[in-house]
Write a protein that holds these residues in place. Structure first.
Motif, PDB file in Angstrom:
ATOM      1  N   THR A  36       0.728  -1.114  -0.218  1.00  0.00           N
ATOM      2  CA  THR A  36       0.154   0.009  -0.031  1.00  0.00           C
ATOM      3  C   THR A  36       0.790   1.357   0.170  1.00  0.00           C
ATOM      4  N   PRO A  37       0.493   2.368  -0.475  1.00  0.00           N
ATOM      5  CA  PRO A  37       1.071   3.542  -0.740  1.00  0.00           C
ATOM      6  C   PRO A  37       1.683   3.757   0.921  1.00  0.00           C
ATOM      7  N   GLN A  38       0.962   3.725   1.799  1.00  0.00           N
ATOM      8  CA  GLN A  38       1.308   3.913   3.554  1.00  0.00           C
ATOM      9  C   GLN A  38       2.394   2.876   3.919  1.00  0.00           C
ATOM     10  N   GLU A  39       2.269   1.780   3.524  1.00  0.00           N
ATOM     11  CA  GLU A  39       3.321   0.898   3.901  1.00  0.00           C
ATOM     12  C   GLU A  39       4.767   1.250   3.301  1.00  0.00           C
ATOM     13  N   ILE A  40       4.808   1.756   2.189  1.00  0.00           N
ATOM     14  CA  ILE A  40       6.122   2.006   1.406  1.00  0.00           C
ATOM     15  C   ILE A  40       6.764   3.131   2.342  1.00  0.00           C
ATOM     16  N   SER A  41       6.022   4.138   2.690  1.00  0.00           N
ATOM     17  CA  SER A  41       6.681   5.168   3.567  1.00  0.00           C
ATOM     18  C   SER A  41       7.147   4.867   4.742  1.00  0.00           C
ATOM     19  N   ALA A  42       6.204   3.832   5.389  1.00  0.00           N
ATOM     20  CA  ALA A  42       6.469   3.471   6.760  1.00  0.00           C
ATOM     21  C   ALA A  42       7.802   2.429   6.730  1.00  0.00           C
ATOM     22  N   LEU A  43       7.929   1.665   5.598  1.00  0.00           N
ATOM     23  CA  LEU A  43       8.748   0.686   5.820  1.00  0.00           C
ATOM     24  C   LEU A  43      10.323   1.401   5.501  1.00  0.00           C
ATOM     25  N   GLU A  44      10.394   2.481   4.691  1.00  0.00           N
ATOM     26  CA  GLU A  44      11.532   3.207   4.586  1.00  0.00           C
ATOM     27  C   GLU A  44      11.816   3.782   6.055  1.00  0.00           C
ATOM     28  N   GLN A  45      10.854   4.452   6.748  1.00  0.00           N
ATOM     29  CA  GLN A  45      11.072   5.278   7.850  1.00  0.00           C
ATOM     30  C   GLN A  45      11.653   4.200   8.964  1.00  0.00           C
ATOM     31  N   ARG A  46      11.164   3.043   8.950  1.00  0.00           N
ATOM     32  CA  ARG A  46      11.634   2.219   9.980  1.00  0.00           C
ATOM     33  C   ARG A  46      12.916   1.573   9.748  1.00  0.00           C
ATOM     34  N   ALA A  78      24.952  -2.753   8.037  1.00  0.00           N
ATOM     35  CA  ALA A  78      24.169  -1.755   8.267  1.00  0.00           C
ATOM     36  C   ALA A  78      23.457  -0.742   7.078  1.00  0.00           C
ATOM     37  N   TYR A  79      24.453  -0.148   6.447  1.00  0.00           N
ATOM     38  CA  TYR A  79      23.960   0.414   5.145  1.00  0.00           C
ATOM     39  C   TYR A  79      23.399  -0.252   4.334  1.00  0.00           C
ATOM     40  N   THR A  80      23.819  -1.533   3.821  1.00  0.00           N
ATOM     41  CA  THR A  80      23.226  -2.536   2.918  1.00  0.00           C
ATOM     42  C   THR A  80      21.959  -2.728   3.353  1.00  0.00           C
ATOM     43  N   SER A  81      21.649  -3.059   4.414  1.00  0.00           N
ATOM     44  CA  SER A  81      20.045  -3.407   4.736  1.00  0.00           C
ATOM     45  C   SER A  81      19.347  -2.212   4.810  1.00  0.00           C
ATOM     46  N   TYR A  82      19.827  -1.250   4.643  1.00  0.00           N
ATOM     47  CA  TYR A  82      18.923   0.014   4.885  1.00  0.00           C
ATOM     48  C   TYR A  82      18.804   0.429   3.255  1.00  0.00           C
ATOM     49  N   TRP A  83      19.891   0.758   2.543  1.00  0.00           N
ATOM     50  CA  TRP A  83      19.644   1.006   1.039  1.00  0.00           C
ATOM     51  C   TRP A  83      19.097   0.224   0.377  1.00  0.00           C
ATOM     52  N   PHE A  84      18.765  -1.016   0.324  1.00  0.00           N
ATOM     53  CA  PHE A  84      18.309  -1.695  -0.721  1.00  0.00           C
ATOM     54  C   PHE A  84      16.597  -1.610  -0.192  1.00  0.00           C
ATOM     55  N   VAL A  85      16.046  -0.855   0.906  1.00  0.00           N
ATOM     56  CA  VAL A  85      14.729  -0.883   1.118  1.00  0.00           C
ATOM     57  C   VAL A  85      14.297   0.243   0.196  1.00  0.00           C
ATOM     58  N   PRO A  86      14.888   1.743   0.239  1.00  0.00           N
ATOM     59  CA  PRO A  86      14.215   2.615  -0.490  1.00  0.00           C
ATOM     60  C   PRO A  86      14.620   2.115  -2.059  1.00  0.00           C
ATOM     61  N   LYS A  87      15.913   1.613  -2.238  1.00  0.00           N
ATOM     62  CA  LYS A  87      16.285   1.405  -3.684  1.00  0.00           C
ATOM     63  C   LYS A  87      15.174   0.545  -4.336  1.00  0.00           C
ATOM     64  N   ASN A  88      14.758  -0.404  -3.675  1.00  0.00           N
ATOM     65  CA  ASN A  88      13.835  -1.639  -4.238  1.00  0.00           C
ATOM     66  C   ASN A  88      12.569  -0.855  -4.251  1.00  0.00           C
ATOM     67  N   LEU A  89      11.994  -0.346  -3.264  1.00  0.00           N
ATOM     68  CA  LEU A  89      10.532   0.343  -3.431  1.00  0.00           C
ATOM     69  C   LEU A  89      10.423   1.438  -4.188  1.00  0.00           C
ATOM     70  N   ALA A 110      13.726  10.346  -3.361  1.00  0.00           N
ATOM     71  CA  ALA A 110      14.470  11.295  -2.663  1.00  0.00           C
ATOM     72  C   ALA A 110      14.863  11.125  -1.156  1.00  0.00           C
ATOM     73  N   LYS A 111      13.940  10.496  -0.593  1.00  0.00           N
ATOM     74  CA  LYS A 111      14.074  10.309   0.992  1.00  0.00           C
ATOM     75  C   LYS A 111      15.254   9.304   1.060  1.00  0.00           C
ATOM     76  N   GLY A 112      15.209   8.307   0.164  1.00  0.00           N
ATOM     77  CA  GLY A 112      16.360   7.030   0.308  1.00  0.00           C
ATOM     78  C   GLY A 112      17.673   7.890  -0.101  1.00  0.00           C
ATOM     79  N   PHE A 430      16.742  -4.695  -8.334  1.00  0.00           N
ATOM     80  CA  PHE A 430      15.807  -4.540  -6.658  1.00  0.00           C
ATOM     81  C   PHE A 430      16.815  -4.815  -5.722  1.00  0.00           C
ATOM     82  N   VAL A 431      17.655  -5.631  -5.832  1.00  0.00           N
ATOM     83  CA  VAL A 431      18.488  -6.040  -4.754  1.00  0.00           C
ATOM     84  C   VAL A 431      19.715  -6.817  -5.468  1.00  0.00           C
ATOM     85  N   ASP A 432      21.041  -6.829  -4.970  1.00  0.00           N
ATOM     86  CA  ASP A 432      22.103  -7.263  -5.447  1.00  0.00           C
ATOM     87  C   ASP A 432      22.683  -8.445  -4.805  1.00  0.00           C
TER      88      ASP A 432
END
Length: 681
Positions: A36-46, A78-89, A110-112, A430-432
């Motif tokens: 959902t649109p809401q889930e996408i934003s929340a997932l990146e924030q988390r 730490a960086y990789t497990s974050y970056w592929f969230v906004p990159k993928n989504l 842009a947030k990512g 999406f992910v490497d």
């Protein structure tokens, strides 16, 4: 609790890497797309919150307790497990079927990137890396390369800036990211069309005409999407209609994008100045194969000098044909005439009829033939898989090693246009591939998004040969992104030197011109007959028709990109485009247009094509040199293919890119094979 955690710093992070938000992108071990649109934003924030906790933890480790695992590897994870969230989504903004999801994903991009860059603004994390690096640890090559890459990233992000300048830099960065995001939203959402009569479609095939949408009064709608635009420009006899469509095409993105581009270039220049660089290219190029402005300028201008005589001869031949055909004096080639008369020239002198040839290239047959050719060459197989997708049109394959059966990657094909979808052809991951904490390797997931002609009116999806070439090109990216074998994401995927990244894709284009391959990938959609020898002969002979002019256009865009970013003050990007297009390509820019409003390459949040459009030419020189070995030793030489996989497609950036090319060739690369491919000795 903090003391307990500190005691196991060498073993784990407080927010387990690749669990949490990253883990929620997967279901039953595969990427999911039912957001959902809401889930996408929340997932990146988390994911961002988890990243902050992990970086704070890493930075707090005492200097005398630091080791590779709790500092360098911890930062990487730490960086990789974050970056592929906004990159993928964020990629879903380019092709998800739900408009609200696309909008949420576009906002996320842009947030990512902003969060990613904020990591490199953390002096405490850089200090932690330096503390460890200053101990001069004895590391294996791959670990040492990872440490060096991370230090390089931080140092290029301005760790030496004063607090005042650091704030100014961050402000400029936020402005830049916002403008780039809006530019791409404008471009992706831009809509216009040309309404034409049946007479104005004269020259186009019935298959093309029958799939066009109609107006209420029976006229035909030609959109600005490539499956409509390209055939119309190359085949429609009506010059007036071609001119009207080209004018609309060259205004994509709208006037707002002109200002957004100029603002962005100015912001980049200011950022470079804060970091101590005289010109923006002086900041960009040291980490590329080109290394510096002078080398790049000389490279582009030398190729312009070598290719211009061929391009001018081509254009004069087209003008002569126009005069002979129309009886009218033709003094200057235009942007709306070039594709048409180039096509007519091919038809007349090489008997190449793109519409006729297209009937032999059903998309499904081309794909299966492509898999056979490159599966044998690289030692892999392609198996259709029932995995989640974002649209019913999407097909998924799993790439596996032919000998071991090991899963190499999941490969998604999204080939047909629809509203709101990315309008070009491109490949993303999406992910490497990288090593997970349990020692297993993350399976890469890679997508080709294109805009080929869909099936319609009882006719299957058919590809023009130029689209076959495009598919082979993008497939080269798929293999490079899939096959990289490093333990670390920083050293895989699209992290190779940016002027090397197109070598893998442009190399595979060569096979799309080989008679043996053309037989394998063709079958007439009605009879099943392979492409006849006479059509293959004509097609292959026509390979270089128009190529010099097309290369000069690419060269012009590379020089335009460089000039735009080298200027010491704000420039009129439309005037500069007009002047350089005429001077370099020999074709004037159509009056009243602003093509740079859709020059999306140099306005990307994720791909560094700013001072980077030249990479196509740079990579092509390398690709042609590599292909010269297959010409000499066999197009389907599996032993040479294994060497290609080893030295070119799997190293990522674990080793220096120049070194890998030289190992494959047995010598430094040069431009002789490229110039020879154009007929220049």
């Amino acid at each position: 609790m903090n003391k307990i955690i500190m005691g196991v710093a060498a073993l784990t992070l407080p927010c387990a890497a690749f669990a949490g938000a990253y883990g929620d992108m997967f279901k039953n071990g595969h990427l999911r797309f039912d957001y959902t649109p809401q889930e996408i934003s929340a997932l990146e924030q988390r994911a961002a919150e988890e990243l902050d906790i992990n970086l704070n933890f890493l930075a707090a480790i005492p200097a005398d307790k630091r080791d590779f695992t709790n500092t360098v590897r911890a930062l990487e994870d730490a960086y990789t497990s974050y970056w592929f969230v906004p990159k993928n989504l964020s990629l879903l903004s380019y092709f998800h079927q739900n408009a609200d999801v696309r909008e949420a994903a576009a906002n996320l991009e842009a947030k990512g990137v902003d969060k990613k860059l904020s990591v490199f603004a953390r002096k405490d994390v850089y200090k932690a890396l330096k503390e460890y690096a200053d101990t001069k640890p004895q590391l294996n090559h791959e670990d040492a390369r990872l440490l060096a890459k991370w230090l390089e990233r931080f140092e290029r992000a301005g760790m030496a800036l004063s607090e005042k300048d650091a704030k100014a830099y961050a402000k400029l960065n936020t402005e830049r990211l916002n403008k780039i995001t809006q530019y791409n939203v404008n471009l992706n959402n831009y809509k216009d069309e040309l309404v034409v009569t049946r007479e104005e479609l004269d020259g186009l095939g019935e298959t093309y005409i029958n799939r066009l949408e109609r107006t209420k009064d029976g006229k035909y709608i030609v959109t600005l999407k490539y499956p409509d635009y390209n055939p119309f420009m190359s085949s429609a006899k009506s010059e007036k209609a071609r001119k009207s469509l080209q004018e609309k095409f060259a205004r994509r993105g709208g006037k707002e994008n002109v200002k957004l581009l100029e603002d962005t270039v100015e912001l980049r220049r200011k950022q470079a100045a804060l970091l101590g660089f005289k010109r923006y290219p002086d900041y960009v190029l040291p980490v590329r194969m080109a290394k510096n402005y002078e080398t790049l300028e000389a490279f582009l201008k030398n190729l312009q000098k070598e290719v211009t005589p061929l391009a001018q001869a081509d254009i004069q031949a087209y003008l002569k044909l126009k005069e002979e055909t129309t009886g009218q004096k033709a003094d200057e080639m235009t942007a709306w005439d070039l594709p048409y008369w180039s096509n007519q020239y091919k038809k007349k002198y090489y008997q190449v009829d793109d519409d006729k040839i297209k009937e032999y290239f059903p998309t499904d047959k081309v794909i299966s033939g492509m898999f056979e050719v490159f599966g044998n060459l690289f030692g892999v197989t392609f198996i259709k898989a029932d995995l989640p997708t974002w649209h019913p049109d999407v097909i998924v394959y799993q790439i596996k090693d032919k000998k071991t059966g090991e899963l190499i990657s999941n490969f998604y094909l999204d080939l047909f246009p629809r509203d709101g979808k990315y309008t070009h052809a491109a490949t993303w991951s999406f992910v490497d591939r990288f090593e997970l904490p349990d020692g297993q390797m993350q399976t890469p997931s890679v997508v080709i998004a294109a805009n080929f002609t869909p099936a319609g009116n009882g006719v299957p999806s058919l590809l023009e040969h130029s689209e076959v070439e495009t598919l082979f090109h993008e497939f080269g990216h798929v293999l490079q992104m899939s096959m990289a074998t490093s333990k670390y994401a920083t050293l895989t995927g699209d992290n190779v030197a940016w002027d090397y990244i197109e070598a893998h894709s442009q190399l595979l284009e060569n096979w799309a011109w080989q008679p043996q391959v053309l037989k394998k990938i063709s079958a007439h959609y009605k009879t099943g007959e392979a492409l006849p020898d006479e059509l293959i002969s004509s097609l292959v002979k026509s390979k270089n028709v128009g190529v010099a002019a097309a290369f000069l256009r690419q060269n012009f865009l590379g020089q335009y990109d460089l000039a735009l970013h080298t200027a010491a003050k704000r420039v009129d990007s439309t005037q500069l485009y007009s002047q350089m297009m005429k001077d370099i390509s020999g074709i004037p820019m159509t009056k009243g247009t602003y093509p740079q409003a859709s020059f999306g390459h140099i306005m990307s949040l994720t791909d560094p094509y700013d001072v980077g459009y030249y990479v196509y030419a740079w990579s092509l020189v390398i690709a042609q040199d590599i292909f010269s070995r297959f010409e000499a030793e066999g197009l389907f030489n599996a032993e040479l293919g294994a060497k290609l996989r080893k030295y070119i497609y799997t190293p990522g950036t674990v080793y220096d890119e120049n070194e890998m090319v030289e190992k494959f060739l047995g010598r430094p690369y040069n431009d002789k094979a490229f110039l020879k491919s154009l007929g220049i000795n």
